[in-house]
Design a protein around this motif. Structure first.
Motif, PDB file in Angstrom:
ATOM      1  N   ASP A 183       0.802  -1.343  -0.040  1.00 19.49           N
ATOM      2  CA  ASP A 183      -0.044  -0.048  -0.175  1.00 19.49           C
ATOM      3  C   ASP A 183       0.923   1.308   0.027  1.00 19.49           C
ATOM      4  N   ARG A 198       0.289   3.768   2.773  1.00 18.24           N
ATOM      5  CA  ARG A 198       0.906   3.395   4.288  1.00 18.24           C
ATOM      6  C   ARG A 198       2.358   3.619   4.158  1.00 18.24           C
ATOM      7  N   CYS A 220       2.447   7.297   4.712  1.00 15.56           N
ATOM      8  CA  CYS A 220       2.106   7.876   5.778  1.00 15.56           C
ATOM      9  C   CYS A 220       2.988   7.705   7.185  1.00 15.56           C
ATOM     10  N   PRO A 223      -5.886   5.330  11.177  1.00 16.39           N
ATOM     11  CA  PRO A 223      -6.754   5.336  10.054  1.00 16.39           C
ATOM     12  C   PRO A 223      -7.258   6.699   9.233  1.00 16.39           C
ATOM     13  N   GLU A 224      -7.533   7.529  10.091  1.00 25.31           N
ATOM     14  CA  GLU A 224      -7.757   8.894   9.371  1.00 25.31           C
ATOM     15  C   GLU A 224      -6.712   9.689   8.813  1.00 25.31           C
ATOM     16  N   GLN A 225      -5.328   9.277   9.206  1.00 28.53           N
ATOM     17  CA  GLN A 225      -4.231   9.842   8.344  1.00 28.53           C
ATOM     18  C   GLN A 225      -4.112   9.119   7.285  1.00 28.53           C
ATOM     19  N   LEU A 226      -4.495   7.630   7.220  1.00 29.46           N
ATOM     20  CA  LEU A 226      -4.148   6.944   6.240  1.00 29.46           C
ATOM     21  C   LEU A 226      -5.217   7.185   4.837  1.00 29.46           C
ATOM     22  N   ARG A 227      -6.262   7.472   5.520  1.00 31.05           N
ATOM     23  CA  ARG A 227      -7.208   8.042   4.598  1.00 31.05           C
ATOM     24  C   ARG A 227      -6.987   9.253   3.914  1.00 31.05           C
ATOM     25  N   GLN A 228      -6.709  10.256   4.593  1.00 30.57           N
ATOM     26  CA  GLN A 228      -6.117  11.629   3.978  1.00 30.57           C
ATOM     27  C   GLN A 228      -5.192  11.349   3.047  1.00 30.57           C
ATOM     28  N   ARG A 251      -4.412   8.633   1.320  1.00 33.06           N
ATOM     29  CA  ARG A 251      -4.991   7.921   0.166  1.00 33.06           C
ATOM     30  C   ARG A 251      -5.986   9.146  -0.687  1.00 33.06           C
ATOM     31  N   GLU A 252      -6.388   9.924  -0.053  1.00 40.48           N
ATOM     32  CA  GLU A 252      -7.134  11.082  -0.840  1.00 40.48           C
ATOM     33  C   GLU A 252      -6.088  11.957  -1.419  1.00 40.48           C
ATOM     34  N   ASP A 267      -7.843   5.971  -4.524  1.00 40.48           N
ATOM     35  CA  ASP A 267      -8.908   5.489  -4.809  1.00 40.48           C
ATOM     36  C   ASP A 267      -9.561   5.678  -5.959  1.00 40.48           C
TER      37      ASP A 267
END
Length: 329
Positions: free
Chosen positions: A33, A36, A39, A45-50, A52-53, A58
């Motif tokens: 990933d 990851r 990051c 998880p929140e930082q990982l989502r940011q 990815r955006e 995605d």
């Protein structure tokens, strides 16, 4: 000539496009990933989502690749902790380690690698062609056999062995040279040259053996041609035949190989830069590989590949210029 350049330019663009697809698929679509990795190990998880955006991970694969190409051609905007950062083209992204633009990292390291490549090229041309010329002049004698064995030994000796031997001989035992410390050319040209001598010879000796064999074989092939036998029948001395006629026939392949090798020397320079502590692209690649800094690794691979493609086009043109019997078609 114009049509030839257009065809080669289109072919080069196609090769670079295929290279970009292979590189992108290898590093970004392989198992793992990238979000990851960017990051870090302590990413929630929140930082990982940011992340990815931010990296558009995605999006569909074809759209991700399009953003990758778009960044290289026209640049790209990245969201960082301090705001939006615009990366000028060619943009290979931001380093995972410090959010610094990868192109800036490469630009900072490029002078050291360019210095190493240019100096090593001068060494292998002087030593290689000189050894090949001397071997041809002394063919059939003990000198030729000795030079042949030396070129074989040079080809079989890795750069880290020759570099270590040079360090031990000239720095530790004879103390003729200081242990190399890179000094930028603009700061002190004299110290730059003294500190680059051993890296130049360590890398140049490896390549000079190949050029010695190429020069010798090309000159012997030229000496067997009909016009050389005609000159010999008219009483032209053997030394003049070798220097004025056979050497001219050996120039074309040497020039073509030099241009091609100059493009691929960035890959050969990795061990040399690590051994002598040169802050070049090779050292940058090794450090990025250790920390799994994907944008840096991808950028170095792409820059090296593009350099090789351009160098091969230059090699073809120089070959035709050096040997007028070759037509550019």
């Amino acid at each position: 000539m114009t049509g030839y350049f257009l065809r080669r330019a289109l072919g080069a663009l196609a090769v670079v496009l295929v290279l970009s697809i292979v590189v992108y698929a290898t590093f970004y679509l392989a198992p793992g990933d990238p979000a990851r990795l960017a990051c870090g190990p302590r990413c929630n998880p929140e930082q990982l989502r940011q992340v990815r955006e931010q990296l558009s991970l995605d999006d569909p694969v074809y759209l991700q690749y399009w953003h990758f190409l778009q960044g290289i051609v026209v640049g790209h905007d990245y969201s960082t902790g301090t705001g939006v950062l615009h990366c000028e083209a060619p943009c290979f992204g931001l380093s995972y380690q410090n959010d610094q633009q990868v192109t800036d990292l490469i630009t900072q390291r490029l002078p050291a690698t360019a210095s190493l490549a240019a100096g090593a090229m001068a060494v292998w041309l002087l030593l290689g062609t000189g050894t090949g010329l001397l071997s041809t002049l002394r063919r059939g004698r003990a000198t030729e056999r000795v030079l042949t064995w030396l070129t074989l030994a040079g080809t079989a000796t890795p750069v880290f062995i020759s570099g270590l031997a040079l360090l031990m001989l000239f720095c530790a035992y004879l103390e003729w040279l200081p242990f190399p410390t890179y000094v930028p050319l603009g700061d002190d040209p004299e110290q730059w040259a003294w500190n680059m001598l051993l890296p130049w010879f360590a890398l140049g000796l490896l390549e000079s053996a190949k050029y010695a064999r190429l020069t010798r074989s090309s000159m012997l092939e030229t000496l067997a041609e009909d016009h050389i036998r005609t000159f010999r029948a008219y009483g032209v001395s053997e030394r003049r035949l070798v220097v004025r006629h056979a050497l001219r026939g050996a120039v074309a392949p040497v020039v073509a190989l030099t241009a091609a090798d100059f493009g691929s020397i960035f890959g050969h320079a990795v061990l040399t830069e690590m051994m002598f502590g040169l802050p070049g692209i090779g050292q940058l690649l090794v450090n990025a590989t250790r920390t799994i800094d994907l944008p840096v690794v991808v950028a170095v691979v792409m820059v090296t590949g593009i350099t090789v493609v351009i160098a091969n086009i230059v090699a073809d043109v120089l070959y035709a210029v050096a040997d007028r019997r070759v037509a550019l078609r």
